[in-house]
Design a protein around this motif. Structure first.
Motif, short mmCIF file in Angstrom:
data_model
loop_
_atom_site.label_atom_id
_atom_site.label_comp_id
_atom_site.label_asym_id
_atom_site.label_seq_id
_atom_site.Cartn_x
_atom_site.Cartn_y
_atom_site.Cartn_z
N ALA A 168 -18.15 7.37 4.02
CA ALA A 168 -17.68 7.04 2.68
C ALA A 168 -16.21 6.63 2.70
CB ALA A 168 -17.88 8.23 1.75
N ALA A 169 -15.43 7.19 3.62
CA ALA A 169 -14.02 6.82 3.72
C ALA A 169 -13.87 5.36 4.17
CB ALA A 169 -13.30 7.76 4.68
N MET A 170 -14.76 4.89 5.03
CA MET A 170 -14.70 3.49 5.46
C MET A 170 -14.99 2.56 4.29
SD MET A 170 -16.76 3.77 9.08
CE MET A 170 -16.29 5.01 10.31
N VAL A 171 -15.98 2.92 3.47
CA VAL A 171 -16.27 2.12 2.29
C VAL A 171 -15.08 2.14 1.34
CG1 VAL A 171 -17.82 1.86 0.32
CG2 VAL A 171 -18.72 2.61 2.53
N MET A 172 -14.45 3.29 1.19
CA MET A 172 -13.30 3.41 0.32
C MET A 172 -12.19 2.45 0.74
SD MET A 172 -10.60 6.51 -0.14
CE MET A 172 -9.82 5.92 1.38
N LEU A 173 -11.94 2.35 2.04
CA LEU A 173 -10.87 1.46 2.53
C LEU A 173 -11.17 0.00 2.20
CD1 LEU A 173 -10.10 3.05 6.02
CD2 LEU A 173 -8.72 3.18 3.94
N LEU A 174 -12.42 -0.41 2.34
CA LEU A 174 -12.79 -1.79 2.03
C LEU A 174 -12.63 -2.08 0.54
CD1 LEU A 174 -15.98 -2.18 4.26
CD2 LEU A 174 -13.75 -3.22 4.64
N VAL A 175 -13.11 -1.17 -0.30
CA VAL A 175 -12.99 -1.37 -1.74
C VAL A 175 -11.54 -1.30 -2.19
CG1 VAL A 175 -13.69 -0.49 -4.00
CG2 VAL A 175 -15.32 -0.48 -2.10
N LEU A 176 -10.78 -0.40 -1.59
CA LEU A 176 -9.37 -0.27 -1.95
C LEU A 176 -8.60 -1.53 -1.59
CD1 LEU A 176 -7.59 1.90 -3.24
CD2 LEU A 176 -7.00 2.69 -0.95
N ALA A 177 -8.94 -2.13 -0.47
CA ALA A 177 -8.27 -3.39 -0.10
C ALA A 177 -8.61 -4.50 -1.10
CB ALA A 177 -8.70 -3.80 1.32
N ARG A 178 -9.85 -4.52 -1.56
CA ARG A 178 -10.24 -5.52 -2.56
C ARG A 178 -9.53 -5.28 -3.88
NH1 ARG A 178 -12.26 -10.67 -3.07
NH2 ARG A 178 -13.48 -10.87 -4.98
N LEU A 179 -9.30 -4.04 -4.23
CA LEU A 179 -8.63 -3.72 -5.50
C LEU A 179 -7.19 -4.21 -5.53
CD1 LEU A 179 -9.91 -0.10 -6.28
CD2 LEU A 179 -10.17 -2.12 -7.73
N GLN A 180 -6.59 -4.43 -4.37
CA GLN A 180 -5.20 -4.89 -4.36
C GLN A 180 -5.06 -6.29 -4.95
OE1 GLN A 180 -3.02 -2.48 -3.51
NE2 GLN A 180 -4.92 -1.33 -3.22
N SER A 181 -6.16 -7.06 -4.94
CA SER A 181 -6.11 -8.41 -5.50
C SER A 181 -6.59 -8.46 -6.94
CB SER A 181 -6.96 -9.36 -4.64
OG SER A 181 -8.32 -8.97 -4.64
N PHE A 182 -6.87 -7.30 -7.52
CA PHE A 182 -7.36 -7.27 -8.90
C PHE A 182 -6.20 -7.24 -9.88
CE2 PHE A 182 -8.85 -4.86 -12.65
CZ PHE A 182 -9.83 -5.73 -13.08
N ASP A 183 -6.29 -8.03 -10.93
CA ASP A 183 -5.24 -8.09 -11.95
C ASP A 183 -5.52 -7.08 -13.05
OD1 ASP A 183 -3.21 -8.73 -13.65
OD2 ASP A 183 -3.97 -10.72 -14.20
N PRO A 184 -4.72 -6.01 -13.16
CA PRO A 184 -4.97 -5.01 -14.22
C PRO A 184 -4.87 -5.58 -15.61
CG PRO A 184 -3.45 -4.18 -12.54
CD PRO A 184 -3.59 -5.64 -12.30
N GLY A 185 -4.18 -6.72 -15.73
CA GLY A 185 -4.06 -7.33 -17.05
C GLY A 185 -5.40 -7.75 -17.64
N LEU A 186 -6.38 -8.02 -16.78
CA LEU A 186 -7.71 -8.38 -17.28
C LEU A 186 -8.35 -7.20 -18.00
CD1 LEU A 186 -9.07 -10.36 -14.19
CD2 LEU A 186 -8.15 -11.29 -16.33
N GLU A 187 -8.18 -6.00 -17.46
CA GLU A 187 -8.71 -4.82 -18.13
C GLU A 187 -8.02 -4.61 -19.48
OE1 GLU A 187 -8.13 -1.61 -15.39
OE2 GLU A 187 -10.17 -1.83 -14.58
N GLU A 188 -6.69 -4.74 -19.50
CA GLU A 188 -5.96 -4.53 -20.75
C GLU A 188 -6.36 -5.56 -21.80
OE1 GLU A 188 -1.89 -4.65 -19.68
OE2 GLU A 188 -1.99 -2.88 -18.36
N ALA A 189 -6.55 -6.81 -21.36
CA ALA A 189 -6.94 -7.84 -22.31
C ALA A 189 -8.33 -7.56 -22.88
CB ALA A 189 -6.92 -9.21 -21.63
#
Length: 294
Positions: free
Chosen positions: A156-177
């Motif tokens: 599960a930690a390996m999956v977490m690292l992959l997803v966490l790396a993908r989250l770095q390119s996510f724009d939080p402004g989309l959630e706020e909008a």
């Protein structure tokens, strides 16, 4: 000098690919060699009897089926836990984030033997403490279910690292909008965040699946009396391995290649569709500009 570096780079690439592919070719060739030893030297002629022996080897087929079931369960649970952990860690900061991240990563650094023994001891002791020696509400005994739990604890930690790396390119402004426009948190999760994470989630699921298939240390100490493919191969080392193992490996290689080809065809098809849409959008913009000027 530039041409020399280019030639050396090409030579290195070829040698590296040969280094990766040569063992697979040798292993696959042994599946067709009419020899009782899993080898291509000496070559004693072509045969298909090892595939017949594989079909008739009920224990190996059962071990392979167990391996697939365990790998599927590990992939599903690891994706759920790993994705949730990545989203949680990405949403907090400070010392709590550091502690959670360190706890998840620490499981990757622990040897598999330690994880296997710890999993077996913890769950068997927990079962005895909760239900007593005669209670049987849940089988807290060594078995494939404990193998799943033990493998999930670090995969599960390996999956977490992959997803966490993908989250770095996510724009939080989309959630706020989206929240400002009236969307609920569940809708934001389903329609904005998860679609962005799907590539990493699928990649994490694939990593978890194949990591589980090749796992031995954790499974060896938690499997109970059940067999998985790696444990079965290990047990056959003492009595003598036959080329039926090579036959199974050859089939797995073929399935993997077919899936890779299908994935590549779908990827190129999606790329062509996306390129066509972009071209159509550009043409529409050009027509709009021409119409506006006219």
């Amino acid at each position: 000098m530039h041409k020399l570096r280019q030639n050396l780079s090409h030579l290195y690439t070829v040698l590296f690919l040969c280094y990766l592919i040569a063992p697979l070719v040798v292993m696959s060739g042994a599946a067709f060699n009419d020899s009782k030893l899993p080898s291509i030297v000496p070559w004693k002629g072509w045969t298909g009897r090892w595939f017949v022996d594989l079909w008739n080897d009920d224990r190996m087929l059962m071990a392979f089926a167990n391996t697939l079931w365990v790998a599927a369960a590990v992939a599903v649970i690891s994706v759920i836990i790993g994705t949730a952990a990545a989203i949680l860690i990405n949403s907090i900061s400070g010392r709590v984030r550091t502690v959670l991240y360190s706890m998840m990563i620490a499981t990757i650094l622990i040897p598999g033997v330690v994880i296997g023994i710890s999993t077996m001891i913890m769950w068997t002791k927990l079962g005895g403490a909760l239900f007593g020696p005669e209670g049987k509400p849940f089988p807290f005994v060594p078995g494939l279910h404990l193998s799943v739990l033990g493998q999930v604890s670090y995969i599960a930690a390996m999956v977490m690292l992959l997803v966490l790396a993908r989250l770095q390119s996510f724009d939080p402004g989309l959630e706020e909008a989206a929240l400002d426009l009236g969307a609920s948190h569940g809708q934001v999760m389903r329609r904005i965040l998860l679609p962005h994470l799907y590539p990493a989630i699928f990649a994490g699921g694939a990593v978890a699946f194949f990591q589980s298939i090749e796992n031995f240390n954790v499974t060896q100490f938690t499997r109970g009396g059940a067999d998985t493919l790696t444990v079965y191969v290990f047990s056959k080392v003492r009595s003598g391995i036959t080329p039926t193992i090579n036959a199974l490996a050859f089939l797995l290689i073929c399935v993997t290649l077919v899936l890779a080809v299908i994935y590549e065809i779908n990827r190129r098809r999606r790329a062509r569709i996306e390129a066509a849409r972009e071209a159509e959008a550009r043409r529409a913009e050009e027509m709009a500009e021409v119409t506006g000027v006219a």
